[in-house]
Design a protein around this motif. Structure first.
Motif, PDB file in Angstrom:
ATOM      1  N   THR A 112       0.836  -1.201   0.000  1.00 15.49           N
ATOM      2  CA  THR A 112       0.000   0.000   0.000  1.00 15.49           C
ATOM      3  C   THR A 112       0.871   1.251   0.000  1.00 15.49           C
ATOM      4  N   THR A 160       3.889   1.513  -1.208  1.00 15.92           N
ATOM      5  CA  THR A 160       4.496   1.604  -2.532  1.00 15.92           C
ATOM      6  C   THR A 160       3.493   2.160  -3.545  1.00 15.92           C
ATOM      7  N   ARG A 161       2.252   1.701  -3.471  1.00 12.74           N
ATOM      8  CA  ARG A 161       1.212   2.184  -4.377  1.00 12.74           C
ATOM      9  C   ARG A 161       0.933   3.660  -4.139  1.00 12.74           C
ATOM     10  N   GLU A 207      -1.277  11.014  -1.020  1.00 12.97           N
ATOM     11  CA  GLU A 207      -1.384  10.921  -2.477  1.00 12.97           C
ATOM     12  C   GLU A 207      -1.017  12.231  -3.165  1.00 12.97           C
ATOM     13  N   ASP A 256      -6.825   2.068 -11.974  1.00 20.12           N
ATOM     14  CA  ASP A 256      -5.580   2.015 -11.207  1.00 20.12           C
ATOM     15  C   ASP A 256      -4.803   3.319 -11.357  1.00 20.12           C
ATOM     16  N   ALA A 282      -2.297   4.312  -9.964  1.00 20.59           N
ATOM     17  CA  ALA A 282      -0.848   4.112  -9.853  1.00 20.59           C
ATOM     18  C   ALA A 282      -0.235   3.677 -11.180  1.00 20.59           C
ATOM     19  N   ASP A 283      -1.063   3.385 -12.193  1.00 22.13           N
ATOM     20  CA  ASP A 283      -0.589   2.941 -13.496  1.00 22.13           C
ATOM     21  C   ASP A 283      -0.785   4.054 -14.516  1.00 22.13           C
TER      22      ASP A 283
END
Length: 119
Positions: A6, A8-9, A70, A100, A102-103
């Protein structure tokens, strides 16, 4: 306790948000409401361009508090106005929310600058 995955994300999302806020994400959009622009300019094209430049400069210098991992929203003072901003995450076609954030390959960021009444 937050898991390593989490953390890392969250850090990946925060870094992508920083790229958006700094103007380094070519796929991102940065928009400002008319009310926000109107409050910072006198309505002429030149004053609007100057106001936009000042807002972007303040946005890029913004320092996030620790409770915003974030780094996706905030507010700052400029010319006597409180400017709010937030980053929303959309799919590549800007139709739906991103699955996502994070992508970067599947997410488009839209950063909106606004006044309180625009919230």
């Amino acid at each position: 306790m937050i898991s390593t995955a989490t953390e890392t994300r969250l850090e990946a999302v925060a870094q992508l948000n920083d790229r958006c806020r700094q103007g380094f994400d070519r796929t991102a959009k940065i928009v400002m409401t008319r009310a926000c622009l109107g409050a910072l300019s006198n309505g002429t094209l030149a004053s609007e361009a100057i106001a936009q430049a000042h807002v972007l400069q303040a946005l890029r210098r913004y320092t996030f508090p620790a409770d915003c991992p974030e780094r996706d929203h905030g507010q700052f003072e400029l010319s006597g106005e409180t400017i709010h901003f937030r980053i929303d995450y959309y799919d590549a076609s800007l139709e739906w929310g991103s699955e996502d954030p994070a992508d970067a390959s599947v997410t488009r960021r839209v950063l909106t600058l606004m006044l309180r009444e625009d919230l």
